[in-house]
Design a protein around this motif. Structure first.
Motif: not given
Length: 199
Positions: A10-22, A31-38, A141-146, A150-152
Motif C-alpha cells: 500500500w502506498l499511504d504516505g508516499n509520493f506519486l510523481i507523474a511521468m512526463p508522458h502522463m 506530485v501527489i501525496y497518497v493519503c489512503a490506499h487499500s 478536491g482530491y485525486a481518487g482511484w477505484a 492506481l496499480e494499473q
C-alpha cells in the motif's frame, strides 16, 4: 512462485510523481501525496497545483470564517499560504495536510512521518485564530482511484512512486516540486523521456 501470495504494497504516505508522458493533462508534472490506499481504492492530494486566483484570505472570507476586515489582519504565514487544486474529485471540499501538532478527535487521520489529514472547517478556524498546526497545506478536491486503478496506472508507467518528504509537502516553492520529488527518489528529470517506450 506458485501458491505463494504476494503481499500487497500500500502506498499511504508516499509520493506519486507523474511521468512526463502522463496522458491525463490534469495531472501533468504533478506530485501527489497518497493519503489512503487499500483494496478499496486510493485517495491523494496534488501538492504542486496552486489555484491562481484564490488566496487563503479569500477562501476564509468566502466561508465566513473571518470577515473582510479581519482577513487583512491574518498572520503573514496564513495570507501567504497557497490554496491548491487537490484533484478533480469533490472540488468544493477542502482538505488540509498538516503537521501532527494539531488533532481533531474523530476527524484527523494520521498518515505517516508526522503528516495528518483533516477535512473539517474547524481546522480552518483554528488556523485563522492562530491555534492550528505549525505546518499546513490546503487543497480543494482530491485525486481518487477505484480498486486496482492506481496499480494499473503505475504498471502502465504513468507514475513513479517513492517515500514522501514532509519538507516537500509543506514547501511554498511550487514550481520546482516535481523536479525535486524526482531527485529525492534518485531520478534525474532530464533523463526521463517524454516518449513512451524503451531506449
Amino acid at each position: 512462485m506458485m501458491g505463494q501470495k504476494l503481499q500487497q504494497q500500500w502506498l499511504d504516505g508516499n509520493f506519486l510523481i507523474a511521468m512526463p508522458h502522463m496522458a491525463d493533462g490534469r495531472f501533468a508534472h504533478s506530485v501527489i501525496y497518497v493519503c489512503a490506499h487499500s483494496s478499496e481504492g486510493a485517495m491523494g492530494l496534488v501538492l504542486n497545483q496552486p489555484t491562481p486566483h484564490l488566496s487563503m484570505a479569500d477562501l476564509l472570507t468566502q466561508l465566513r470564517i473571518v470577515s473582510d476586515v479581519d482577513a487583512i489582519h491574518l498572520p503573514h504565514r496564513l495570507r501567504a499560504m497557497h490554496v491548491h487544486r487537490g484533484g478533480p474529485v469533490e472540488t468544493e471540499r477542502g482538505f488540509v495536510l498538516h503537521s501532527d501538532d494539531f488533532l481533531i478527535e474523530s476527524a484527523t487521520l494520521p498518515i505517516q512521518d508526522g503528516v495528518c489529514l483533516t477535512a473539517t472547517l474547524e481546522i480552518l478556524r483554528a488556523l485563522a485564530e492562530g491555534r492550528g498546526p505549525a505546518r499546513a497545506m490546503l487543497a480543494l478536491g482530491y485525486a481518487g482511484w477505484a480498486p486496482g486503478q492506481l496499480e494499473q496506472e503505475i504498471q502502465a508507467n504513468g507514475w513513479l512512486t517513492g517515500p514522501a518528504d514532509p519538507e516537500l509537502i509543506f514547501d511554498h516553492d511550487q514550481a520546482s516540486k516535481w523536479e525535486r520529488a524526482l531527485w529525492r527518489i534518485g531520478v534525474d528529470p532530464a533523463m526521463l523521456s517524454t516518449d513512451a517506450g524503451h531506449a
